[in-house]
Design a protein around this motif. Structure first.
Motif, PDB file in Angstrom:
ATOM      1  N   LEU A 236       0.830  -1.381   0.235  1.00  0.00           N
ATOM      2  CA  LEU A 236      -0.129   0.202  -0.265  1.00  0.00           C
ATOM      3  C   LEU A 236       0.491   1.228  -0.054  1.00  0.00           C
ATOM      4  N   THR A 237       2.077   1.032   0.535  1.00  0.00           N
ATOM      5  CA  THR A 237       2.958   2.976   0.842  1.00  0.00           C
ATOM      6  C   THR A 237       3.621   2.706  -0.437  1.00  0.00           C
ATOM      7  N   TRP A 238       4.252   1.401  -0.687  1.00  0.00           N
ATOM      8  CA  TRP A 238       4.928   1.301  -2.131  1.00  0.00           C
ATOM      9  C   TRP A 238       3.930   1.974  -3.405  1.00  0.00           C
ATOM     10  N   MET A 239       1.882   1.476  -3.541  1.00  0.00           N
ATOM     11  CA  MET A 239       1.943   2.476  -4.185  1.00  0.00           C
ATOM     12  C   MET A 239       1.547   3.610  -4.464  1.00  0.00           C
ATOM     13  N   LEU A 240       1.628   4.283  -3.090  1.00  0.00           N
ATOM     14  CA  LEU A 240       1.678   5.836  -2.797  1.00  0.00           C
ATOM     15  C   LEU A 240       2.521   6.093  -2.872  1.00  0.00           C
ATOM     16  N   SER A 241       4.176   5.910  -3.674  1.00  0.00           N
ATOM     17  CA  SER A 241       5.816   6.378  -3.469  1.00  0.00           C
ATOM     18  C   SER A 241       5.893   6.540  -4.829  1.00  0.00           C
ATOM     19  N   LYS A 242       5.843   6.784  -5.323  1.00  0.00           N
ATOM     20  CA  LYS A 242       6.374   6.845  -6.721  1.00  0.00           C
ATOM     21  C   LYS A 242       7.547   8.228  -6.483  1.00  0.00           C
ATOM     22  N   GLY A 243       8.038   7.133  -7.621  1.00  0.00           N
ATOM     23  CA  GLY A 243       9.732   7.274  -7.866  1.00  0.00           C
ATOM     24  C   GLY A 243      10.719   6.214  -6.969  1.00  0.00           C
ATOM     25  N   ILE A 244      10.122   5.576  -6.127  1.00  0.00           N
ATOM     26  CA  ILE A 244      10.452   4.795  -5.180  1.00  0.00           C
ATOM     27  C   ILE A 244      10.610   3.570  -5.112  1.00  0.00           C
ATOM     28  N   SER A 245      11.905   2.364  -5.238  1.00  0.00           N
ATOM     29  CA  SER A 245      11.455   1.709  -5.383  1.00  0.00           C
ATOM     30  C   SER A 245      10.883   0.641  -4.331  1.00  0.00           C
ATOM     31  N   TRP A 246      10.733  -0.499  -4.544  1.00  0.00           N
ATOM     32  CA  TRP A 246      10.370  -1.223  -3.742  1.00  0.00           C
ATOM     33  C   TRP A 246      10.823  -1.263  -2.220  1.00  0.00           C
ATOM     34  N   GLU A 247      12.380  -1.696  -2.572  1.00  0.00           N
ATOM     35  CA  GLU A 247      12.832  -1.837  -1.642  1.00  0.00           C
ATOM     36  C   GLU A 247      13.658  -0.404  -0.635  1.00  0.00           C
TER      37      GLU A 247
END
Length: 253
Positions: A236-247
């Motif tokens: 959920l946080t990754w989906m809202l973290s545009k430009g940030i890698s998964w890790e």
């Protein structure tokens, strides 16, 4: 007390009914100067479910929804890993899975450990035991594309639920991601932000419980069930973290 009194309450005017504990707790959150309506709604959900997030949690974050294509590629990167480890070679050839990955550039949405899985035997038992956590990552991603809402009580996904995602809420293995998402309805950014904030609060309660505090429901395992909350929050946080890698997703609480 009679049956009717249990249902409707006593009419004895001399009795002073006790306020439910949940109301007292909620009042303490309302007094926080930076409290928002969104957070208060999520705190209410948490308290009703038996989770007690810290009242000091910030409410102002920089969140930006990443493109639907990226969300779809992360979901299908997980799908390809599950297929690699859980479906026998005689039922699904390795070349077909690898072609699906290459055609859609799915390695760009895998971390290094996940890429290494593709170099292991497809019946590697250790890798199979670890892949269950990827199911938990997959649920919020599939929810974005129309699957049911992710559960908040920390129960691990069943094989049946994961099969539903693989069959009906992910890209067919012979197609491209772009074709699959074309015209597909997705969640609103507002809906996604509400759910991400809820899991942020749940995750905080889980981490407090892992430190020995009584902040989760009875019979909730802070490690096992808490790990499920962690993995769903990650997506959920990754989906809202545009430009940030998964890790590199910020999972602090």
């Amino acid at each position: 007390m009679s049956f009717f009194k249990k249902i409707f309450g006593s009419k004895d005017k001399t009795q002073t009914p006790k306020k439910p504990k949940i109301e007292t707790n909620l009042e303490s959150y309302r007094k926080i100067p930076w409290m928002t309506d969104l957070r208060l709604k999520n705190i209410t959900i948490c308290l009703n479910a038996g989770f007690k997030p810290a009242s000091s949690l910030p409410t102002d974050f920089e969140r930006a929804l990443r493109p639907s294509t990226e969300i779809a590629k992360r979901l299908n990167a997980i799908k390809s890993l599950v297929l690699w480890l859980m479906i026998p070679e005689e039922n699904l050839e390795s070349d077909k899975i690898l072609s699906f990955i290459d055609r859609n550039n799915l390695k760009d949405f895998m971390d290094e450990e996940e890429k290494a899985i593709l170099n292991t035997s497809r019946d590697d038992e250790q890798a199979r035991n670890a892949i269950g956590w990827k199911f938990e990552n997959a649920w919020p991603l599939a929810w974005y594309f129309g699957y049911k809402e992710p559960d908040i009580m920390g129960q691990m996904m069943s094989g049946e639920l994961m099969q539903e995602i693989l069959m009906d809420f992910s890209c067919p293995i012979d197609d491209t991601i772009e074709e699959w998402i074309n015209g597909k309805e997705v969640l609103s950014e507002e809906t996604l932000m509400q759910k991400e904030d809820l899991f942020y609060c749940l995750h905080n309660a889980v981490r407090s419980a892992q430190l020995g505090k009584e902040t989760v429901p009875n019979n909730f395992d802070p490690i096992g069930n808490g790990g499920v909350i962690h993995e769903r929050r990650h997506s959920l946080t990754w989906m809202l973290s545009k430009g940030i890698s998964w890790e590199d997703t910020d999972l602090s609480t």
